[in-house]
Design a protein around this motif. Structure first.
Motif, PDB file in Angstrom:
ATOM      1  N   PRO A  94       0.812  -1.217   0.000  1.00 30.24           N
ATOM      2  CA  PRO A  94       0.000   0.000   0.000  1.00 30.24           C
ATOM      3  C   PRO A  94       0.846   1.268   0.000  1.00 30.24           C
ATOM      4  CG  PRO A  94       0.059  -0.931   2.189  1.00 30.24           C
ATOM      5  CD  PRO A  94       0.801  -1.894   1.321  1.00 30.24           C
ATOM      6  N   TRP A  95       0.337   2.264  -0.696  1.00 28.56           N
ATOM      7  CA  TRP A  95       1.005   3.558  -0.697  1.00 28.56           C
ATOM      8  C   TRP A  95       0.700   4.287   0.619  1.00 28.56           C
ATOM      9  CZ3 TRP A  95      -1.245   5.002  -6.132  1.00 28.56           C
ATOM     10  CH2 TRP A  95      -0.548   4.306  -7.126  1.00 28.56           C
ATOM     11  N   PRO A  96       1.560   5.203   0.968  1.00 25.94           N
ATOM     12  CA  PRO A  96       1.243   6.051   2.135  1.00 25.94           C
ATOM     13  C   PRO A  96      -0.070   6.789   1.911  1.00 25.94           C
ATOM     14  CG  PRO A  96       3.538   6.304   1.507  1.00 25.94           C
ATOM     15  CD  PRO A  96       2.890   5.512   0.405  1.00 25.94           C
ATOM     16  N   ARG A  97      -0.840   6.964   2.955  1.00 32.45           N
ATOM     17  CA  ARG A  97      -2.155   7.561   2.789  1.00 32.45           C
ATOM     18  C   ARG A  97      -2.056   9.048   2.462  1.00 32.45           C
ATOM     19  NH1 ARG A  97      -4.757   3.626   7.352  1.00 32.45           N
ATOM     20  NH2 ARG A  97      -4.581   1.800   5.988  1.00 32.45           N
ATOM     21  N   THR A  98      -0.885   9.605   2.628  1.00 29.90           N
ATOM     22  CA  THR A  98      -0.693  10.976   2.146  1.00 29.90           C
ATOM     23  C   THR A  98      -0.760  11.016   0.631  1.00 29.90           C
ATOM     24  OG1 THR A  98       1.705  10.600   2.260  1.00 29.90           O
ATOM     25  CG2 THR A  98       0.680  11.733   4.138  1.00 29.90           C
ATOM     26  N   VAL A  99      -0.284   9.931  -0.003  1.00 32.45           N
ATOM     27  CA  VAL A  99      -0.386   9.847  -1.467  1.00 32.45           C
ATOM     28  C   VAL A  99      -1.849   9.745  -1.867  1.00 32.45           C
ATOM     29  CG1 VAL A  99       0.220   8.481  -3.499  1.00 32.45           C
ATOM     30  CG2 VAL A  99       1.888   8.788  -1.663  1.00 32.45           C
ATOM     31  N   LEU A 100      -2.628   8.956  -1.111  1.00 31.70           N
ATOM     32  CA  LEU A 100      -4.056   8.838  -1.412  1.00 31.70           C
ATOM     33  C   LEU A 100      -4.768  10.160  -1.172  1.00 31.70           C
ATOM     34  CD1 LEU A 100      -4.818   5.309   0.100  1.00 31.70           C
ATOM     35  CD2 LEU A 100      -4.293   5.906  -2.265  1.00 31.70           C
ATOM     36  N   ASP A 154      -2.944   9.050   8.363  1.00 31.34           N
ATOM     37  CA  ASP A 154      -4.389   8.832   8.419  1.00 31.34           C
ATOM     38  C   ASP A 154      -5.116  10.149   8.629  1.00 31.34           C
ATOM     39  OD1 ASP A 154      -4.419   5.981   8.132  1.00 31.34           O
ATOM     40  OD2 ASP A 154      -3.605   5.842  10.152  1.00 31.34           O
ATOM     41  N   ALA A 155      -4.519  11.024   9.472  1.00 33.66           N
ATOM     42  CA  ALA A 155      -5.152  12.322   9.700  1.00 33.66           C
ATOM     43  C   ALA A 155      -5.136  13.163   8.441  1.00 33.66           C
ATOM     44  CB  ALA A 155      -4.430  13.053  10.842  1.00 33.66           C
ATOM     45  N   VAL A 156      -4.021  13.115   7.714  1.00 29.58           N
ATOM     46  CA  VAL A 156      -3.946  13.855   6.452  1.00 29.58           C
ATOM     47  C   VAL A 156      -4.992  13.340   5.483  1.00 29.58           C
ATOM     48  CG1 VAL A 156      -2.480  14.374   4.466  1.00 29.58           C
ATOM     49  CG2 VAL A 156      -1.501  14.400   6.780  1.00 29.58           C
ATOM     50  N   PHE A 157      -5.123  12.012   5.406  1.00 26.59           N
ATOM     51  CA  PHE A 157      -6.098  11.395   4.504  1.00 26.59           C
ATOM     52  C   PHE A 157      -7.513  11.750   4.942  1.00 26.59           C
ATOM     53  CE2 PHE A 157      -7.873   7.140   2.794  1.00 26.59           C
ATOM     54  CZ  PHE A 157      -8.236   7.726   1.600  1.00 26.59           C
ATOM     55  N   ALA A 158      -7.751  11.728   6.291  1.00 26.67           N
ATOM     56  CA  ALA A 158      -9.078  12.066   6.803  1.00 26.67           C
ATOM     57  C   ALA A 158      -9.428  13.503   6.485  1.00 26.67           C
ATOM     58  CB  ALA A 158      -9.135  11.809   8.309  1.00 26.67           C
ATOM     59  N   THR A 159      -8.440  14.383   6.582  1.00 31.01           N
ATOM     60  CA  THR A 159      -8.674  15.802   6.259  1.00 31.01           C
ATOM     61  C   THR A 159      -9.024  15.964   4.785  1.00 31.01           C
ATOM     62  OG1 THR A 159      -7.139  16.489   8.007  1.00 31.01           O
ATOM     63  CG2 THR A 159      -7.625  18.092   6.265  1.00 31.01           C
ATOM     64  N   ALA A 160      -8.362  15.155   3.929  1.00 27.03           N
ATOM     65  CA  ALA A 160      -8.599  15.269   2.484  1.00 27.03           C
ATOM     66  C   ALA A 160     -10.004  14.816   2.116  1.00 27.03           C
ATOM     67  CB  ALA A 160      -7.559  14.456   1.727  1.00 27.03           C
ATOM     68  N   ILE A 161     -10.493  13.806   2.800  1.00 28.10           N
ATOM     69  CA  ILE A 161     -11.817  13.282   2.429  1.00 28.10           C
ATOM     70  C   ILE A 161     -12.930  13.948   3.215  1.00 28.10           C
ATOM     71  CG2 ILE A 161     -10.828  11.051   1.770  1.00 28.10           C
ATOM     72  CD1 ILE A 161     -11.931   9.867   4.326  1.00 28.10           C
ATOM     73  N   GLY A 162     -12.573  14.560   4.302  1.00 35.46           N
ATOM     74  CA  GLY A 162     -13.599  15.170   5.130  1.00 35.46           C
ATOM     75  C   GLY A 162     -14.301  16.307   4.411  1.00 35.46           C
ATOM     76  N   GLY A 163     -15.631  16.333   4.555  1.00 39.84           N
ATOM     77  CA  GLY A 163     -16.428  17.378   3.924  1.00 39.84           C
ATOM     78  C   GLY A 163     -16.586  17.209   2.433  1.00 39.84           C
ATOM     79  N   ARG A 164     -16.117  16.119   1.870  1.00 38.78           N
ATOM     80  CA  ARG A 164     -16.256  15.862   0.430  1.00 38.78           C
ATOM     81  C   ARG A 164     -17.056  14.564   0.215  1.00 38.78           C
ATOM     82  NH1 ARG A 164     -10.048  17.425  -0.788  1.00 38.78           N
ATOM     83  NH2 ARG A 164     -10.407  19.554  -1.540  1.00 38.78           N
TER      84      ARG A 164
END
Length: 759
Positions: A94-100, A154-164
């Motif tokens: 798996p790629w780092p979730r920052t990449v996702l 995970d927090a970065v990924f959560a921030t990216a998907i949050g509100g979208r």
């Protein structure tokens, strides 16, 4: 008188009742009855839907899709593919979730409407900064402090998907798993049910266990959907659950949840009635049809490379913007090493993410396959109707026409099924009905063949001693020519009797076995002649043979064949007597030549199996049979070997026949003309016979006119024209009659008819 005993009447009444019951069954036919039972059994099996029946059904539906897969006309979905090229550029999965997170940011920046992940994130990222700080050895304190100060991936990924509008995957498990530290499950599926509808969990596919995302991601995502595809027992993905039941609550699939968010609806609505789940409405007027278990039946297209874009290209900003703007985007993988490759009815290897994409395409174009609940009833009706038609008509039409009927019904059913699929995307299973009808056809054909073979064997057994082997086989090939029980037919009957048999028997009184051998040696060649001429040997009565022609097989020349058989039998006596004389001389026994008298007559008689319930024979009865026997008895009196009746003469006028007399035999009031056979058509055409017939005709005319002097003169002329024909005895008879009538003339009105005084 006392009333009859009821105990004595009971067996008769019971037998009568049994006959009343069995008679309709016999008319219907045991084959039909057995086939009807087989039909009912096959219908019960189909209604029970065991796994083999289900596999057969879906394989046929697979064939339909493989022959005519769905044509892709619109692409509302773009697959962001974690393909082999992307893995090569960005590293192993798996790629780092920052990449996702960057991938999500890039997709929404490009205008994606909804983003869905065909994957689940059940554990924290393995390369979170805090995780690395604890794992890496030899880090200085400053570096370790900096790592610990960074937010988790995970927090970065959560921030990216949050509100979208982002949907994360969930995975169903066949067994209940330990509870994860996640927020309480919240369903986005509402249920609209009728009062008689079962509980949703009683009809939908149940997921006892559930793999969820880590709590941070679970809370940040706008929606969650099952990514489980539930392959069928043969491994193919055909039907995909639109909803799954977990802990008594319905949850959506990935495709359904993506569509809900695309329409910006708070919930999807499942309709539930007595038959089970009916469909999922993701928006007003936008309903995804399902079967009773909540499964979608996608109409699959071939794998479509045109809907794929590499994840690495999206991150690099080199992807075609038109493939992302305004699209539902699905992030998944086509890499074989990531084990998400599924077989479908149209492809041996299709990425699982494309299955979800094709479901959304089906929803957008309204091209889902449908199998209405009433189809089982329709298919059973086809089986019942076609089966009853075969059962009723097969014994009547025979194997060939029944096969044509079966092929017509099968072709019509298959054509209808194909038309409903190709034009209306309705799935109808006619394969089982066709195979069941084929089994019925095979059973009925085999039963008919077995019955026919048994009938042929009965015919062979019944007629092997009556007919020649060739005629037995002809009759066995078509037993319908045989009317058992009696029918009226015009036949020719032959009686052949040994003359002087009584005195012959007396000479063998001390050697009955020798007499038997003698009679067998006589009857064998005579019987062979009868059979060679197509006759049926009726019976042997001591030294007498009774035979007939034109039954059971048709013989248009029955009279000719009977007369020629009689002629050949007389011709066979010379060689036979020479053989018997040589044998008698070798044994030192005196020998008296054997002679036979033959009578032949034709007419309408009753022919068939006659006798008792215990024993019967295939024989003929009628006045013309009796006349044939009487004519044989008169052959000695007329000094000829063969006498035939006038009916026989009229049926075979081409043979060399000479009129003997007009006679009234004992036991009959009607006088008949009688003839003798002197040869076949070649003899009849010979000059000697023509001259003899003319002279003989003049003699009979004078005799019947009581012109005794003229008759005697004509008689002398006949003797001069005999030319080898054995008629000396006949003319001796007329010589004696002339002597008697000249001395004692017959009464006035005499018409020349002779009254026979003996049989």
């Amino acid at each position: 008188m006392p009333p009859p005993s009821t105990s004595r009447m009971a067996p008769a009444g019971l037998a009568s009742g049994r006959r009343r019951i069995l008679s309709p069954l016999r008319r219907f036919g045991l084959d039909r009855l057995a086939a009807l039972g087989l039909l009912m059994l096959m219908m019960a099996v189909y209604a029970a839907e065991p796994r083999p029946v289900e596999i057969l059904r879906v394989k046929v539906f697979d064939l339909f899709q493989d022959i005519r897969p769905r044509i892709v006309t619109v692409r509302p979905v773009t697959i962001v593919d974690i393909d082999e090229a992307s893995l090569a550029r960005l590293g192993q999965w798996p790629w780092p979730r920052t990449v996702l997170a960057d991938l999500v940011e890039a997709l929404f920046a490009a205008g994606a409407v909804v983003v869905g992940f065909d994957m689940v994130f059940p554990e924290p990222d393995r390369v979170n900064p805090a995780t690395l700080a604890g794992m890496l050895q030899g880090l200085d304190s400053e570096t370790r402090r900096l790592l610990l100060s960074l937010p988790s991936n995970d927090a970065v990924f959560a921030t990216a998907i949050g509100g979208r509008r982002v949907v994360l995957g969930r995975v169903a498990q066949p067994i209940a798993a330990h509870a994860q530290p996640n927020p309480p499950l919240k369903s986005t599926v509402a249920v609209r049910r009728t009062t008689d509808a079962p509980k949703p969990s009683a009809t939908a596919i149940v997921a006892p266990g559930l793999i969820r995302n880590v709590a941070m991601l679970e809370a940040a995502a706008a929606g969650h959907g099952f990514v489980s595809l539930y392959p069928e027992p043969d491994g193919l993905v055909r039907r995909v659950p639109a909803v799954l039941a977990h802990a008594g609550t319905l949850f959506p699939s990935l495709a359904v949840e993506l569509l809900r968010l695309a329409f910006d609806r708070p919930v999807s609505v499942v309709t539930l009635d007595r038959a089970g789940l009916r469909g999922v409405a993701v928006a007003p007027g936008f309903v995804i049809p399902t079967d009773g278990h909540g499964r979608i039946w996608p109409y699959f297209a071939r794998r479509d490379p045109g809907k794929y874009v590499a994840a690495a290209d999206v991150l690099a900003g080199t992807a075609d913007p038109a493939m992302l703007k305004g699209k539902i985007t699905l992030i998944g993988t086509s890499a074989f090493g990531l084990h998400d490759i599924r077989p479908t009815p149209v492809e041996r290897a299709m990425p699982g993410v494309e299955v979800h994409a094709q479901i959304i395409e089906n929803a957008a174009t309204g091209t889902f396959l449908a199998r209405p609940n009433y189809m089982i009833g329709a298919e059973l009706t086809l089986l019942l109707g076609g089966g009853l038609l075969l059962i009723w008509l097969a014994p009547k039409l025979g194997a060939g026409w029944t096969l044509a009927l079966f092929l017509s019904v099968a072709a019509g059913a298959a054509g209808t099924a194909w038309l409903l699929f190709s034009e209306h995307r309705i799935l109808v299973d006619v394969s089982y009905a066709i195979l069941a009808m084929l089994l019925l056809y095979t059973f009925l054909t085999y039963a008919g063949y077995t019955r026919e073979q048994a009938s042929r064997q009965r015919v062979r057994t019944a007629f092997q001693y009556y007919l020649s082997p060739a005629m037995v086989e002809r009759l066995a090939e078509d037993p319908s020519r045989l009317a058992l029980g009696g029918e009226t037919r015009t036949v020719s009957i032959l009686f052949c009797d040994v003359r002087g048999f009584t005195s012959l028997s007396e000479s063998y009184k001390d050697d009955p076995t020798g007499l038997t051998r003698l009679i067998n040696r006589l009857l064998t060649p005579l019987t062979e002649i009868v059979m060679r001429r197509g006759g049926t040997v009726d019976k042997y009565m001591g030294d007498c043979i009774m035979a007939f022609w034109n039954a059971p097989l048709d013989d248009a020349e029955h009279a000719r064949h009977a007369c020629l058989a009689a002629w050949e039998m007389q011709a066979a006596m010379g060689p036979l007597n020479r053989e018997l004389a040589a044998t008698a001389a070798a044994d030192g026994r005196p020998f008296t030549p054997l002679t036979v008298g033959i009578g032949v007559n034709s007419g309408a008689v009753v022919v068939g199996n006659m006798g008792s319930d215990q024993r019967f024979d295939y024989t003929v009865l009628g006045d013309d049979v009796n006349l044939a026997s009487r004519l044989e008895g008169q052959s000695k009196a007329y000094g000829v070997g063969i006498i035939v009746g006038e009916n026989t003469r009229s049926f075979a006028p081409q043979l060399a026949m000479l009129e003997l007399d007009r006679i009234r035999v004992k036991g009959r009031q009607e006088a008949v003309r009688i003839y003798t056979v002197l040869g076949d058509e070649d003899v009849a055409a010979g000059n000697e016979f023509v001259v003899l017939v003319a002279a003989h005709g003049r003699m009979l005319a004078a005799f019947r006119a009581a012109a005794w002097v003229d008759a005697r003169t004509a008689l002398s002329a006949c003797r001069d024209r005999v030319n080898g024909f054995t008629l000396g005895g006949l003319y001796d008879v007329y010589e004696r009659r002339l002597d008697r009538y000249q001395a004692n003339p017959p009464p006035a009105g005499w018409d020349g008819t002779f009254e026979a005084e003996s049989k």
